[in-house]
Design a protein around this motif. Structure first.
Motif, PDB file in Angstrom:
ATOM      1  N   ASP A 128     -40.400  37.907 -46.439  1.00  0.00           N
ATOM      2  CA  ASP A 128     -40.057  37.155 -47.643  1.00  0.00           C
ATOM      3  C   ASP A 128     -39.475  35.788 -47.318  1.00  0.00           C
ATOM      4  N   ASP A 129     -39.543  34.885 -48.313  1.00  0.00           N
ATOM      5  CA  ASP A 129     -38.882  33.599 -48.210  1.00  0.00           C
ATOM      6  C   ASP A 129     -37.381  33.825 -48.082  1.00  0.00           C
ATOM      7  N   ARG A 130     -36.664  32.792 -47.680  1.00  0.00           N
ATOM      8  CA  ARG A 130     -35.214  32.854 -47.547  1.00  0.00           C
ATOM      9  C   ARG A 130     -34.588  31.767 -48.421  1.00  0.00           C
ATOM     10  N   ASP A 131     -33.396  32.065 -48.944  1.00  0.00           N
ATOM     11  CA  ASP A 131     -32.640  31.032 -49.635  1.00  0.00           C
ATOM     12  C   ASP A 131     -31.160  31.191 -49.334  1.00  0.00           C
ATOM     13  N   VAL A 132     -30.417  30.130 -49.600  1.00  0.00           N
ATOM     14  CA  VAL A 132     -28.988  30.129 -49.332  1.00  0.00           C
ATOM     15  C   VAL A 132     -28.316  29.085 -50.208  1.00  0.00           C
ATOM     16  N   ILE A 133     -27.103  29.396 -50.618  1.00  0.00           N
ATOM     17  CA  ILE A 133     -26.256  28.425 -51.299  1.00  0.00           C
ATOM     18  C   ILE A 133     -25.268  27.940 -50.240  1.00  0.00           C
ATOM     19  N   LEU A 134     -25.304  26.633 -49.969  1.00  0.00           N
ATOM     20  CA  LEU A 134     -24.537  26.054 -48.870  1.00  0.00           C
ATOM     21  C   LEU A 134     -23.366  25.217 -49.355  1.00  0.00           C
ATOM     22  N   HIS A 135     -22.251  25.321 -48.656  1.00  0.00           N
ATOM     23  CA  HIS A 135     -21.082  24.481 -48.876  1.00  0.00           C
ATOM     24  C   HIS A 135     -20.987  23.568 -47.659  1.00  0.00           C
ATOM     25  N   SER A 136     -21.160  22.269 -47.865  1.00  0.00           N
ATOM     26  CA  SER A 136     -21.130  21.297 -46.770  1.00  0.00           C
ATOM     27  C   SER A 136     -19.991  20.309 -46.973  1.00  0.00           C
ATOM     28  N   LYS A 137     -19.456  19.858 -45.864  1.00  0.00           N
ATOM     29  CA  LYS A 137     -18.377  18.875 -45.893  1.00  0.00           C
ATOM     30  C   LYS A 137     -18.674  17.811 -44.846  1.00  0.00           C
ATOM     31  N   ILE A 138     -18.551  16.565 -45.205  1.00  0.00           N
ATOM     32  CA  ILE A 138     -18.770  15.458 -44.271  1.00  0.00           C
ATOM     33  C   ILE A 138     -17.413  15.011 -43.744  1.00  0.00           C
ATOM     34  N   VAL A 139     -17.257  15.021 -42.417  1.00  0.00           N
ATOM     35  CA  VAL A 139     -16.016  14.592 -41.780  1.00  0.00           C
ATOM     36  C   VAL A 139     -16.330  13.359 -40.943  1.00  0.00           C
ATOM     37  N   LEU A 140     -15.782  12.227 -41.340  1.00  0.00           N
ATOM     38  CA  LEU A 140     -15.986  10.983 -40.594  1.00  0.00           C
ATOM     39  C   LEU A 140     -14.929  10.885 -39.495  1.00  0.00           C
ATOM     40  N   ARG A 141     -15.378  10.586 -38.276  1.00  0.00           N
ATOM     41  CA  ARG A 141     -14.484  10.446 -37.123  1.00  0.00           C
ATOM     42  C   ARG A 141     -14.705   9.073 -36.496  1.00  0.00           C
ATOM     43  N   PRO A 142     -14.217   8.019 -37.153  1.00  0.00           N
ATOM     44  CA  PRO A 142     -14.502   6.662 -36.666  1.00  0.00           C
ATOM     45  C   PRO A 142     -13.957   6.387 -35.260  1.00  0.00           C
ATOM     46  N   GLU A 143     -12.834   7.007 -34.891  1.00  0.00           N
ATOM     47  CA  GLU A 143     -12.251   6.764 -33.565  1.00  0.00           C
ATOM     48  C   GLU A 143     -13.172   7.223 -32.448  1.00  0.00           C
ATOM     49  N   SER A 144     -13.974   8.251 -32.692  1.00  0.00           N
ATOM     50  CA  SER A 144     -14.915   8.739 -31.682  1.00  0.00           C
ATOM     51  C   SER A 144     -16.371   8.436 -32.055  1.00  0.00           C
ATOM     52  N   LYS A 145     -16.571   7.642 -33.104  1.00  0.00           N
ATOM     53  CA  LYS A 145     -17.912   7.243 -33.563  1.00  0.00           C
ATOM     54  C   LYS A 145     -18.787   8.457 -33.857  1.00  0.00           C
ATOM     55  N   GLN A 146     -18.215   9.393 -34.628  1.00  0.00           N
ATOM     56  CA  GLN A 146     -18.916  10.635 -34.947  1.00  0.00           C
ATOM     57  C   GLN A 146     -18.913  10.893 -36.455  1.00  0.00           C
ATOM     58  N   ILE A 147     -19.962  11.590 -36.880  1.00  0.00           N
ATOM     59  CA  ILE A 147     -20.014  12.176 -38.218  1.00  0.00           C
ATOM     60  C   ILE A 147     -20.256  13.667 -37.987  1.00  0.00           C
ATOM     61  N   TYR A 148     -19.326  14.482 -38.477  1.00  0.00           N
ATOM     62  CA  TYR A 148     -19.375  15.920 -38.271  1.00  0.00           C
ATOM     63  C   TYR A 148     -19.571  16.585 -39.635  1.00  0.00           C
ATOM     64  N   VAL A 149     -20.515  17.521 -39.720  1.00  0.00           N
ATOM     65  CA  VAL A 149     -20.808  18.182 -40.987  1.00  0.00           C
ATOM     66  C   VAL A 149     -20.832  19.697 -40.787  1.00  0.00           C
ATOM     67  N   PRO A 150     -19.678  20.360 -41.011  1.00  0.00           N
ATOM     68  CA  PRO A 150     -19.690  21.820 -40.985  1.00  0.00           C
ATOM     69  C   PRO A 150     -20.291  22.360 -42.282  1.00  0.00           C
ATOM     70  N   THR A 151     -21.084  23.403 -42.165  1.00  0.00           N
ATOM     71  CA  THR A 151     -21.762  24.008 -43.312  1.00  0.00           C
ATOM     72  C   THR A 151     -21.612  25.520 -43.224  1.00  0.00           C
ATOM     73  N   ARG A 152     -21.416  26.136 -44.387  1.00  0.00           N
ATOM     74  CA  ARG A 152     -21.332  27.597 -44.440  1.00  0.00           C
ATOM     75  C   ARG A 152     -21.942  28.056 -45.751  1.00  0.00           C
ATOM     76  N   ASN A 153     -22.324  29.316 -45.793  1.00  0.00           N
ATOM     77  CA  ASN A 153     -22.836  29.832 -47.059  1.00  0.00           C
ATOM     78  C   ASN A 153     -21.679  29.908 -48.050  1.00  0.00           C
ATOM     79  N   SER A 154     -22.002  29.728 -49.315  1.00  0.00           N
ATOM     80  CA  SER A 154     -21.006  29.785 -50.381  1.00  0.00           C
ATOM     81  C   SER A 154     -21.116  31.122 -51.101  1.00  0.00           C
ATOM     82  N   ASP A 155     -19.998  31.638 -51.516  1.00  0.00           N
ATOM     83  CA  ASP A 155     -19.980  32.876 -52.296  1.00  0.00           C
ATOM     84  C   ASP A 155     -20.209  32.616 -53.779  1.00  0.00           C
ATOM     85  N   LEU A 156     -20.268  31.353 -54.172  1.00  0.00           N
ATOM     86  CA  LEU A 156     -20.494  31.031 -55.578  1.00  0.00           C
ATOM     87  C   LEU A 156     -21.882  31.502 -55.996  1.00  0.00           C
TER      88      LEU A 156
END
Length: 169
Positions: free
Chosen positions: A106-134
């Motif tokens: 079967d196909d797969r689906d997911v409801i995702l909760h993503s957050k963008i974390v800017l780290r200018p001191e290390s020139k990084q963009i970090y995006v942790p993602t997890r499934n949402s219970d909503l």
């Protein structure tokens, strides 16, 4: 690039992120894309990490990856993507459905909760993602809701024209 992102997402959708065991083991290293795996403690499922260096500016790569209007065109086998809820300028809930070309799977689906974390001191963009219970999208017949997902994207500017991208799941 599209195939690399498909690998990232498909492996991601198949692997929960729990306590890790063992060391990262290389499973693929071709055309500048390196994929590693590691066993998940107490499970037969494995986690994946994919890395590459792109000859693109960090902002160009991030903008392309997070363009919600073109996810279905850009990511292989994504048949539906929509933003469900914007929590603030850097955080939101989205829905992703991925088609499966394998017979009897079967196909797969997911409801995702993503957050963008800017780290200018290390020139990084970090995006942790997890499934949402909503329960913002009802489960559909013929589609398996992914019950647990933990992943992250890390964009690291190596120069103005070169970016290292790491996806872990």
């Amino acid at each position: 690039m599209k195939t690399m992102l498909f690998l990232f997402l498909m492996f991601g959708f198949l692997s929960p992120f729990e306590g890790q065991a063992g060391e990262w083991e290389d499973v693929f290293n071709e055309d500048g894309i390196k994929v590693s795996q590691k066993s998940v403690k107490g499970s037969s499922i494995i986690s994946f990490r994919a890395e590459m260096v792109a000859e693109k500016n960090i902002h160009e790569l991030f903008t392309v990856l997070y363009d919600p209007d073109h996810k279905e065109d850009f990511l292989q086998n994504v048949i539906e993507f929509r933003t469900l809820k914007v929590l603030n300028d850097y955080e939101g809930i989205s829905y992703v459905k991925v088609a499966n070309d394998i017979p009897f799977i079967d196909d797969r689906d997911v409801i995702l909760h993503s957050k963008i974390v800017l780290r200018p001191e290390s020139k990084q963009i970090y995006v942790p993602t997890r499934n949402s219970d909503l329960k913002l999208v009802p489960e559909a017949k013929g589609t398996v809701r992914i019950p647990k997902l933990r992943s992250s994207w890390l964009f690291e500017a190596l120069s103005n024209t070169k970016t290292k991208v790491t996806y872990e799941n």
